[in-house]
Design an enzyme around this catalytic site. Structure first.
Site, PDB file in Angstrom:
ATOM      1  N   HIS A  11       0.802  -1.235   0.000  1.00 24.19           N
ATOM      2  CA  HIS A  11       0.000   0.000   0.000  1.00 24.19           C
ATOM      3  C   HIS A  11       0.826   1.272   0.000  1.00 24.19           C
ATOM      4  O   HIS A  11       0.282   2.362  -0.100  1.00 24.19           O
ATOM      5  CB  HIS A  11      -0.942   0.028   1.211  1.00 24.19           C
ATOM      6  CG  HIS A  11      -0.225   0.326   2.497  1.00 24.19           C
ATOM      7  ND1 HIS A  11       0.526  -0.606   3.161  1.00 24.19           N
ATOM      8  CD2 HIS A  11      -0.123   1.472   3.207  1.00 24.19           C
ATOM      9  CE1 HIS A  11       1.051  -0.065   4.240  1.00 24.19           C
ATOM     10  NE2 HIS A  11       0.681   1.202   4.290  1.00 24.19           N
TER      11      HIS A  11
HETATM   12  C1  UD1 Z   1      -1.957   5.615   6.115  1.00 21.49           C
HETATM   13  C2  UD1 Z   1      -0.645   6.012   6.755  1.00 21.49           C
HETATM   14  C3  UD1 Z   1       0.373   4.894   6.580  1.00 21.49           C
HETATM   15  C4  UD1 Z   1      -0.169   3.570   7.061  1.00 21.49           C
HETATM   16  C5  UD1 Z   1      -1.472   3.301   6.342  1.00 21.49           C
HETATM   17  C6  UD1 Z   1      -2.085   1.986   6.759  1.00 21.49           C
HETATM   18  C7  UD1 Z   1      -0.111   8.414   6.676  1.00 21.49           C
HETATM   19  C8  UD1 Z   1       0.793   9.416   6.061  1.00 21.49           C
HETATM   20  N1  UD1 Z   1      -0.074   7.197   6.118  1.00 21.49           N
HETATM   21  O1  UD1 Z   1      -1.736   5.505   4.711  1.00 21.49           O
HETATM   22  O2  UD1 Z   1       1.519   5.202   7.338  1.00 21.49           O
HETATM   23  O3  UD1 Z   1       0.771   2.551   6.784  1.00 21.49           O
HETATM   24  O4  UD1 Z   1      -2.371   4.375   6.650  1.00 21.49           O
HETATM   25  O5  UD1 Z   1      -3.237   1.726   6.039  1.00 21.49           O
HETATM   26  O6  UD1 Z   1      -0.782   8.741   7.622  1.00 21.49           O
HETATM   27  N2  UD1 Z   1      -9.130   5.169   1.937  1.00 21.49           N
HETATM   28  C9  UD1 Z   1     -10.331   4.521   1.891  1.00 21.49           C
HETATM   29  N3  UD1 Z   1     -10.931   4.185   3.076  1.00 21.49           N
HETATM   30  C10 UD1 Z   1     -10.371   4.475   4.273  1.00 21.49           C
HETATM   31  C11 UD1 Z   1      -9.150   5.165   4.300  1.00 21.49           C
HETATM   32  C12 UD1 Z   1      -8.533   5.499   3.128  1.00 21.49           C
HETATM   33  O7  UD1 Z   1     -10.867   4.220   0.852  1.00 21.49           O
HETATM   34  O8  UD1 Z   1     -10.971   4.131   5.315  1.00 21.49           O
HETATM   35  C13 UD1 Z   1      -8.467   5.498   0.657  1.00 21.49           C
HETATM   36  C14 UD1 Z   1      -8.729   6.913   0.206  1.00 21.49           C
HETATM   37  O9  UD1 Z   1      -8.828   6.910  -1.170  1.00 21.49           O
HETATM   38  C15 UD1 Z   1      -7.464   7.647   0.623  1.00 21.49           C
HETATM   39  C16 UD1 Z   1      -6.418   6.569   0.471  1.00 21.49           C
HETATM   40  O10 UD1 Z   1      -7.071   5.342   0.829  1.00 21.49           O
HETATM   41  O11 UD1 Z   1      -7.219   8.764  -0.153  1.00 21.49           O
HETATM   42  C17 UD1 Z   1      -5.228   6.749   1.365  1.00 21.49           C
HETATM   43  O12 UD1 Z   1      -5.620   6.941   2.724  1.00 21.49           O
HETATM   44  P1  UD1 Z   1      -4.705   7.811   3.709  1.00 21.49           P
HETATM   45  O13 UD1 Z   1      -5.269   7.817   5.072  1.00 21.49           O
HETATM   46  O14 UD1 Z   1      -4.403   9.122   3.069  1.00 21.49           O
HETATM   47  O15 UD1 Z   1      -3.314   7.055   3.718  1.00 21.49           O
HETATM   48  P2  UD1 Z   1      -2.956   5.509   3.680  1.00 21.49           P
HETATM   49  O16 UD1 Z   1      -2.372   5.187   2.356  1.00 21.49           O
HETATM   50  O17 UD1 Z   1      -4.068   4.651   4.178  1.00 21.49           O
END
Ligand code: UD1
Length: 384
Positions: free
Chosen positions: A222
């Site tokens: 991821h």
């Molecule tokens: C975040 C953390 C990362 C951790 C990861 C675990 C930061 C900088 N990164 O990354 O360190 O390893 O979580 O998962 O804080 N999304 C969904 N549903 C959700 C959450 C996110 O669909 O419940 C999608 C959205 O499109 C979002 C993308 O995932 O834009 C990324 O989510 P985000 O919280 O920005 O970062 P992660 O890649 O999950």
């Protein structure tokens, strides 16, 4: 107990935001409640992760209480997400006047709450301090460095973390080696892990994939550096497809990865192969899947530690790790993103040359108790 401006009997404000925070906070909350005398706590969920599979499900698996407060920030750019958490945590701190704010790990919510608390004169406690990948292109590395600079009490999971903190000018008196709370969760939950075949069946995948004599591999990817670039993702999925001919794979897809596979039109690479594509899994499902696996391929920080605790060989698809003890003492090997290095790593494990490793110091299921005991003493002494 006192923090600056704290209410009498003020709680420790415990912050969670994203998936890897939940397994760290669950044992801490239990240890605060079990401490004699109990240490009052208030649980705040920033809402950085909000899907049921990324959040609610894990709360249930980890027996985390419902948050006292949910800031519902959701997704956004780093700036937007960090800013939203900052805007929304400030009135919560004003209202509840906690004795300290306790943050875990390295996600955007960790740094955002730290910045607000410290500027309001509220002591900040950081659990899992001092980990460094040395790679400032990782958003988490920025979150780690900045959180540790301003945190008042820092709990570390491995000895190398203290060296990193000292190098950055942080006084040793602020640091306490407490061990790994994520392993507390693992040891508490392991007896309840779900059988891998049931997990596959629950998602309409063929349970036989995890029941063959050859075993199976577990995959999670991821990190933006692995999944946000079309060519890199295509190369990695191509290697996985090839590997799946030797070893069936179970691939639990993070929402970011799933949407990028679709966006880049790469579905064909993982369709029809001996790869079970699953949505993000619950904690007990992942424990069961990892525990029974021949190997794990991942770019997650948490899985590097969990595989070391489980004694399962892990190949990390990154050039560096902030968790060097998993390589030095545990079962982890860094293979980067080079196709041949990944193939060679898998071949070595299948030939029986995978690392066995040993359990690092204080990854013993009692880290949260050590934190609660130290935190009580520190708060009673005026959090100085
Ligand atoms: C975040 C953390 C990362 C951790 C990861 C675990 C930061 C900088 N990164 O990354 O360190 O390893 O979580 O998962 O804080 N999304 C969904 N549903 C959700 C959450 C996110 O669909 O419940 C999608 C959205 O499109 C979002 C993308 O995932 O834009 C990324 O989510 P985000 O919280 O920005 O970062 P992660 O890649 O999950």
């Amino acid at each position: 107990m006192s923090g600056i401006g704290a209410a009498p009997g003020a709680p420790v404000m415990c912050i969670v935001g994203a998936r890897p925070n939940f397994m760290k906070m669950a044992p801490i909350l239990r240890a605060l409640a079990a401490h004699d005398p109990p240490i009052p706590a208030l649980l705040v969920h920033t809402g950085q992760h909000y899907d049921a599979s990324m959040s609610d499900r894990l709360f249930a698996d980890l027996r985390l209480p419902s948050p006292d407060l949910n800031l519902e920030v959701g997704s956004g750019s780093h700036a937007v997400q960090t800013a939203e958490v900052m805007k929304r945590i400030e009135p919560a701190i004003d209202e509840h006047r906690p004795c300290c704010v306790l943050v875990v790990g390295d996600v955007n919510s960790t740094l955002a709450c730290t910045l607000v608390a410290v500027k309001k004169g509220v002591p900040v406690v950081h659990v899992e301090a001092g980990l460094r990948s040395g790679d400032r292109r990782m958003p988490e590395e920025i979150n780690r460095v900045l959180t540790d600079q301003v945190a008042d009490r820092l709990y570390t999971t491995e000895r190398s973390a203290l060296d990193n903190l000292l190098r950055e000018g942080i006084a040793e008196s602020r640091v306490c080696f407490a061990g790994n709370v994520m392993i507390d969760s693992l040891l508490q939950s392991r007896p309840h892990a779900k059988a891998p075949a049931e997990t596959l069946a629950a998602h309409g995948a063929d349970p036989a994939l995890v029941q063959g004599a050859a075993g199976y591999g577990v995959v999670t990817l991821h990190r933006p550096s692995n999944v946000d670039d079309a060519q890199t993702l295509q190369r990695l999925l191509g290697v996985l497809r090839e590997l799946s001919e030797r070893l069936p794979l179970v691939f639990a897809l993070h929402p970011r990865t799933r949407s990028n596979i679709e966006r880049f039109g790469l579905q064909a690479l993982v369709a029809g192969a001996r790869i079970a594509l699953l949505p993000p899994q619950g904690y007990l499902e992942m424990l069961g899947l990892m525990g029974g696996a021949t190997l794990v391929l991942t770019d997650s920080g948490g899985l590097q530690e969990e595989t070391t605790a489980l004694g399962v060989p892990c190949l990390t698809l990154r050039e560096n790790t902030e968790r060097p003890i998993t390589v030095d003492e545990g079962t982890n090997t860094l293979v980067g993103r080079d196709a041949q290095a990944i193939r060679d790593g898998v071949a070595a494990i299948l030939a029986g040359q995978g690392k066995r490793g040993r359990t690092p110091q204080y990854w013993d299921g009692h880290a949260a108790e050590r934190i609660a005991a130290d935190l009580y003493r520190w708060l009673a002494a005026g959090a100085a």
